[in-house]
Design a protein around this motif. Structure first.
Motif, mmCIF file in Angstrom:
data_model
loop_
_atom_site.group_PDB
_atom_site.id
_atom_site.type_symbol
_atom_site.label_atom_id
_atom_site.label_comp_id
_atom_site.label_asym_id
_atom_site.label_seq_id
_atom_site.Cartn_x
_atom_site.Cartn_y
_atom_site.Cartn_z
ATOM 1 N N GLN A 1 1.367 1.944 5.860
ATOM 2 C CA GLN A 1 2.052 1.671 5.618
ATOM 3 C C GLN A 1 3.313 1.352 6.289
ATOM 4 O O GLN A 1 4.208 0.625 6.967
ATOM 5 N N LEU A 2 3.702 2.693 5.175
ATOM 6 C CA LEU A 2 5.062 3.381 5.770
ATOM 7 C C LEU A 2 5.016 3.808 6.667
ATOM 8 O O LEU A 2 6.291 3.731 7.328
ATOM 9 N N THR B 1 -5.540 6.575 -5.292
ATOM 10 C CA THR B 1 -3.943 6.491 -5.135
ATOM 11 C C THR B 1 -4.332 8.352 -5.077
ATOM 12 O O THR B 1 -6.047 8.436 -4.698
ATOM 13 N N VAL C 1 1.130 7.144 -6.278
ATOM 14 C CA VAL C 1 1.154 6.051 -5.109
ATOM 15 C C VAL C 1 0.056 5.687 -4.094
ATOM 16 O O VAL C 1 -0.714 6.710 -4.424
ATOM 17 N N ARG D 1 -2.928 3.853 0.363
ATOM 18 C CA ARG D 1 -2.106 1.949 1.464
ATOM 19 C C ARG D 1 -0.874 2.105 1.589
ATOM 20 O O ARG D 1 -0.258 1.946 2.667
ATOM 21 N N ASP D 2 -0.375 2.167 0.574
ATOM 22 C CA ASP D 2 1.633 2.466 0.639
ATOM 23 C C ASP D 2 2.072 3.439 1.102
ATOM 24 O O ASP D 2 3.016 3.094 2.694
ATOM 25 N N GLN E 1 -7.899 2.480 1.181
ATOM 26 C CA GLN E 1 -6.705 2.885 0.836
ATOM 27 C C GLN E 1 -6.629 2.364 -0.873
ATOM 28 O O GLN E 1 -5.109 2.854 -0.417
ATOM 29 N N THR F 1 -0.898 4.763 -11.744
ATOM 30 C CA THR F 1 -0.682 3.870 -11.375
ATOM 31 C C THR F 1 0.876 3.792 -11.001
ATOM 32 O O THR F 1 1.904 3.330 -10.158
ATOM 33 N N CYS G 1 5.537 12.785 -3.447
ATOM 34 C CA CYS G 1 5.390 11.879 -3.785
ATOM 35 C C CYS G 1 4.621 12.071 -5.492
ATOM 36 O O CYS G 1 4.424 12.860 -5.909
ATOM 37 N N ASN H 1 4.689 5.287 -9.289
ATOM 38 C CA ASN H 1 3.881 4.926 -7.876
ATOM 39 C C ASN H 1 5.275 5.340 -6.956
ATOM 40 O O ASN H 1 5.883 4.708 -6.033
#
Length: 433
Positions: free
Chosen positions: A89-90, A108, A82, A85-86, A105, A61, A78, A64
């Protein structure tokens, strides 16, 4: 040494743990390990696919970082740690979304690749691995392998759905898809037998992107349930919903899901959803990830934990197999509240050990009641075996080895790509090492 559990909380096994924070440090730790290791992200696998008892876990984790994003093509590069969820959201406010996500979500990117997760739109967009452009894989002997559908495609096929056993996924490039916004047009339809479920599933595939159903697995072999479908919507004027997350604050001394609670719980859920049936608008978080708003929900199964049993059987055997499973569950006296029934589309997955195949899949959660639960699973195994189906390794903690070998015909091919420095509880149980 730390005691680490998977999401099913069936055990708390001792592990040597190393946290990875950047690719250079990861290379040093992985290549100089004195024990057999395994990548471990959020630990959302239900059984032992993410565990390596008495061995080494590399916690990913910390890897990320988002590396690059092309606004024109939707290509995102990435690191493997990561969270989905992130990314959501982005990227959703920027007009892009992950094409495929599972029911949580809190996973990873590396875990999504290693388990080739699927969502509610398999008939249209397949699995997570179908949208991976390339993978950077670190082997424990120091070799770095960059693979894709066209570059070293055999390594790519082994790593997609490869349960983390071909090496440590360091980095990946994903292909996102355009989205108008975070909202979906939805429809909820109650059904009272499996014929109606299959009719709804078939007629929805042409015009609905997302389809899934909850089934009341203790209502009898007819199989009543709630069918849900959704399409992305271009609504822009609605405010973002306020999300009130709650947590299961403690582990109860006994499972809250038991013979006394299940029937009234399932009946209340079915009737509430039936009363609210019809069309509506839903935010992507509530439609895709309804359980993410109840943190630590796995605690409700008590100190002994729980199993998830997810199978897929070919469509031609689907109705008969599902009916036999419902009959077996009724005979056992146990049942499941979190019971999901859906169809997979007529498409092959990218990975040698990918779970999804054309057919119908049933996912069931059962509290751990010891030998009684294992006797139920033996009966379900026999039905899956006879129907030519398979069990999902990401959800598994007890599958018989012969059923694994029969369900994954490319297993012998896959073994050639295993990293000898990597092992897991699942690999030792089902592959011998």
């Amino acid at each position: 040494m730390k005691q680490i559990s998977s999401w099913g909380r069936l055990s708390a096994d001792s592990h040597h743990v190393l946290s990875l924070s950047d690719p250079r440090q990861a290379r040093h730790l992985v290549c100089n390990a004195q024990l057999l290791g395994l990548a471990h992200g959020m630990g959302r696998s239900y059984g032992d696919a993410c565990l390596n008892p008495d061995g080494l876990l590399w916690l990913t984790t910390g890897l990320n970082h988002l590396i690059s994003f092309d606004e024109n093509t939707g290509r995102l590069t990435c690191e493997a740690g990561v969270l989905l969820r992130d990314i959501q959201q982005l990227m959703i406010p920027r007009g892009w979304i992950l094409p495929v996500t599972p029911g949580t979500q809190m996973v990873t990117v590396g875990g999504a690749i290693a388990n080739d997760v699927h969502g509610k739109n398999h008939h249209l967009l397949g699995c997570f691995g179908d949208h991976v452009e390339h993978i950077v894989l670190l082997r424990t002997d120091g070799e770095t392998i960059v693979c894709s559908p066209t570059q070293k495609p055999d390594w790519f096929a082994a790593t997609i759905g490869g349960l983390g056993l071909t090496g440590l996924i360091i980095q990946a490039e994903l292909k996102l898809r355009r989205i108008a916004g975070p909202w979906l047009e939805t429809e909820t339809i109650p059904y009272d037998n499996l014929d109606k479920f299959f009719y709804l599933a078939d007629c929805s595939e042409a015009s609905w992107e997302h389809t899934v159903s909850w089934i009341d697995c203790i209502s009898g072999i007819a199989g009543r349930g709630i069918f849900m479908r959704g399409n992305p919507d271009n609504i822009s004027h609605l405010p973002e919903p306020t999300i009130n997350k709650r947590s299961m604050p403690f582990v109860p001394p006994l499972s809250l899901v038991n013979r006394l609670s299940l029937r009234p719980f399932n009946s209340a859920y079915y009737n509430l959803k039936k009363w609210r049936a019809g069309k509506g608008i839903a935010h992507y978080t509530s439609f895709f990830y309804p359980l993410d708003n109840l943190l630590e929900w796995n605690r409700m199964y008590g100190p002994k934990g729980f199993f998830q049993y997810q199978s897929v059987v070919p469509r031609e055997n689907g109705k008969a197999a599902i009916q036999e499973m419902l009959k077996e569950i009724t005979r056992s006296g146990d049942g499941s509240f979190l019971a999901v029934l859906k169809t997979f589309g007529n498409r092959q997955s990218a990975g040698m050990l990918s779970f999804a195949q054309p057919g119908v899949t049933l996912a069931l959660d059962f509290p751990n009641n010891g030998q009684r639960t294992h006797q139920l699973f033996a009966g379900l195994d026999a039905i899956v075996r006879s129907a030519g189906g398979r069990i999902y390794p990401a959800k598994d903690a007890r599958m018989p080895r012969d059923l694994f070998e029969a369900g994954y015909p490319r297993l012998n091919e896959f073994i050639n790509y295993r990293d000898p420095g990597i092992s897991s509880g699942l690999s030792r149980r089902l592959m011998g090492s």
